[in-house]
Write a protein that holds these residues in place. Sequence first.
Motif, mmCIF file in Angstrom:
data_model
loop_
_atom_site.group_PDB
_atom_site.id
_atom_site.type_symbol
_atom_site.label_atom_id
_atom_site.label_comp_id
_atom_site.label_asym_id
_atom_site.label_seq_id
_atom_site.Cartn_x
_atom_site.Cartn_y
_atom_site.Cartn_z
ATOM 1 N N VAL A 5 41.551 40.506 45.226
ATOM 2 C CA VAL A 5 40.936 41.575 44.946
ATOM 3 C C VAL A 5 39.468 41.414 44.166
ATOM 4 O O VAL A 5 39.573 41.274 43.217
ATOM 5 C CB VAL A 5 42.061 42.528 44.068
ATOM 6 C CG1 VAL A 5 41.245 43.770 43.755
ATOM 7 C CG2 VAL A 5 43.362 42.728 44.648
ATOM 8 N N SER A 32 43.452 43.429 30.873
ATOM 9 C CA SER A 32 42.329 42.652 31.329
ATOM 10 C C SER A 32 42.486 42.651 32.783
ATOM 11 O O SER A 32 41.573 42.017 33.538
ATOM 12 C CB SER A 32 42.250 41.156 30.754
ATOM 13 O OG SER A 32 43.253 40.482 31.112
ATOM 14 N N THR A 54 37.947 43.119 34.691
ATOM 15 C CA THR A 54 37.525 41.964 35.727
ATOM 16 C C THR A 54 38.605 41.389 36.597
ATOM 17 O O THR A 54 39.801 41.330 35.927
ATOM 18 C CB THR A 54 36.999 40.577 35.127
ATOM 19 O OG1 THR A 54 37.520 40.318 34.037
ATOM 20 C CG2 THR A 54 35.496 41.209 34.383
ATOM 21 N N PRO A 55 38.413 41.488 37.936
ATOM 22 C CA PRO A 55 39.512 41.035 38.797
ATOM 23 C C PRO A 55 39.946 39.398 38.340
ATOM 24 O O PRO A 55 39.086 38.626 38.189
ATOM 25 C CB PRO A 55 38.926 40.937 40.070
ATOM 26 C CG PRO A 55 37.454 41.429 39.929
ATOM 27 C CD PRO A 55 37.264 41.763 38.696
ATOM 28 N N VAL A 56 41.278 39.227 38.621
ATOM 29 C CA VAL A 56 41.521 37.703 38.175
ATOM 30 C C VAL A 56 41.886 36.965 39.566
ATOM 31 O O VAL A 56 41.812 35.781 39.431
ATOM 32 C CB VAL A 56 42.731 37.693 37.243
ATOM 33 C CG1 VAL A 56 42.520 38.033 35.939
ATOM 34 C CG2 VAL A 56 43.922 38.620 37.713
ATOM 35 N N SER A 57 42.403 37.926 40.554
ATOM 36 C CA SER A 57 42.839 36.800 41.691
ATOM 37 C C SER A 57 41.620 37.059 42.706
ATOM 38 O O SER A 57 40.899 38.252 42.869
ATOM 39 C CB SER A 57 43.967 37.685 42.175
ATOM 40 O OG SER A 57 43.964 38.827 42.956
ATOM 41 N N ALA A 77 42.698 43.838 36.610
ATOM 42 C CA ALA A 77 42.222 45.015 37.713
ATOM 43 C C ALA A 77 43.518 45.748 38.187
ATOM 44 O O ALA A 77 44.563 45.288 38.375
ATOM 45 C CB ALA A 77 41.514 44.290 38.863
#
Lengths: 232, 247
Positions: A8, B5, A2-5, B7
């Motif tokens: 993106v 975890s 899963t994208p964190v920022s 991307a």
Amino acid sequence: MTPVSGSVSSSDNAIQKQIVLPWSKALEIAYRSIYVRLGRSIITMSGVILAIAFMMSILANGAILRHLVALNDPQINYVLQQEGERTGTEALVDQGVKQEQVWLISLSLLVALIGIVNAMLMSVTERFREIGTMKCLGALDSFIVRLFLIESTFQGLIGAGLGVVLGLLTAATWKTIQYGCPAMNSPAVWGQLLLDGLFALAVGTIIGVAASIYPAYTAARMAPVDAMRADE
Amino acid sequence: MSQDSRATVVRTENVKKIYRMGKATVEALRGISLEIYAGEYLSIMGPSGSGKSTFFNMVGGLDHPSEGRVFIDEVDVAQLDAYELAWLRCRKIGYIFQTFNIIPVMTALENVMLPMTFAGLASDDARDKAAGLLDRVGLGTRLHHRPFEMSGGQQQRVAVARAMANDPAIILADEPTGNLDLKTGHEIIALLREMNQQNGVTIISATHDMKMLSVSDRVVWVRDGCVDRVELREDLNIKVGSIEGTE
């Protein structure tokens, strides 16, 4: 995964096509580019100025002579004959631009053309990094082509304009000194000169555009990675 | 947070680059596979001639591999046409160069506005945003200065602001401190780190500047066209101390 920022995320992941900028933007940047490098532009222009001035003075001389012959004034005819010009109505038929003058004009235009191509190519080489940077920032090839086309068209147009004025002034002054006021004081001759001037302006502009095609293509073709090179 | 975890923003698969020089062929890259995660600060280190720059250019979509594939945001760069590549460079990637590459005919403000213009942003919005960015990099009072009126450090600050113009996912910095003195170099590195932490932008930098090590999340060492080793910051701390001690 899963994208964190926020930058993106899957929603803005799709690659889109870059938009094509309007001509006005290219015009704006090209104008600034000429303005900042004015000295350089004037040197590039000087070739066109001289070639067009030469062409214009020959055209104007021809127009004024035709007008003087048409006047058929005895006093002027005498001066014309002194100068080695033919007089009378039959002279009007072939009183145009002479064959060897056409050659001279063509040659001078060719020299001007080559001069601009050379100057524009140098300008492209000098600006390799600038062009590469623009491409890295998202400029399309067509935008780079436009930039150089506009710049060169400007130079052709302004150069031709100055050349027309210069050539016209020379021819008109010289003919007035030779034949006095009657040489220039008719609307008909000014009408003809205006037409010749517009023609010369068009020729100069076409030279400007034609000269920039190859340099502009060279500029657009370069790879953006060249902007990264430090050793220049 | 564990690396797994996150991307992946750039992924290379067995990337090779072969240059032909006459009859001889030079293998600049011999198959590099690497994943770069969103939001990390990655340094690619290596001596000159190691293939570091070549690899860096591949990652930035500036060069095509001879073999293997490069994915940016899970899109194979080789599949993109000229318009899509331009869009990618404009929106997704911000470039910072060793030689600053500020467009000389434009002011600082116009330089920062340029990528936004290419992205189709209206002039007024672009102007406001560019002014804000320049203020953020500490050049709020120098909006209308031309590059030749600015120092190297100031020019590189403009470049950082310009790279951030379209809120990219990645900033590619090629030897960003190479033409700067020690102190100014430190400031630029700090600035990049700040952008990285506040905006979450991924920073990928090719360098042999040891100052970069202390802020990098990961360091990829390239040697002879291969990844020599990948180090995490936790493993680096002790070494950095010793290197900085000798400076």
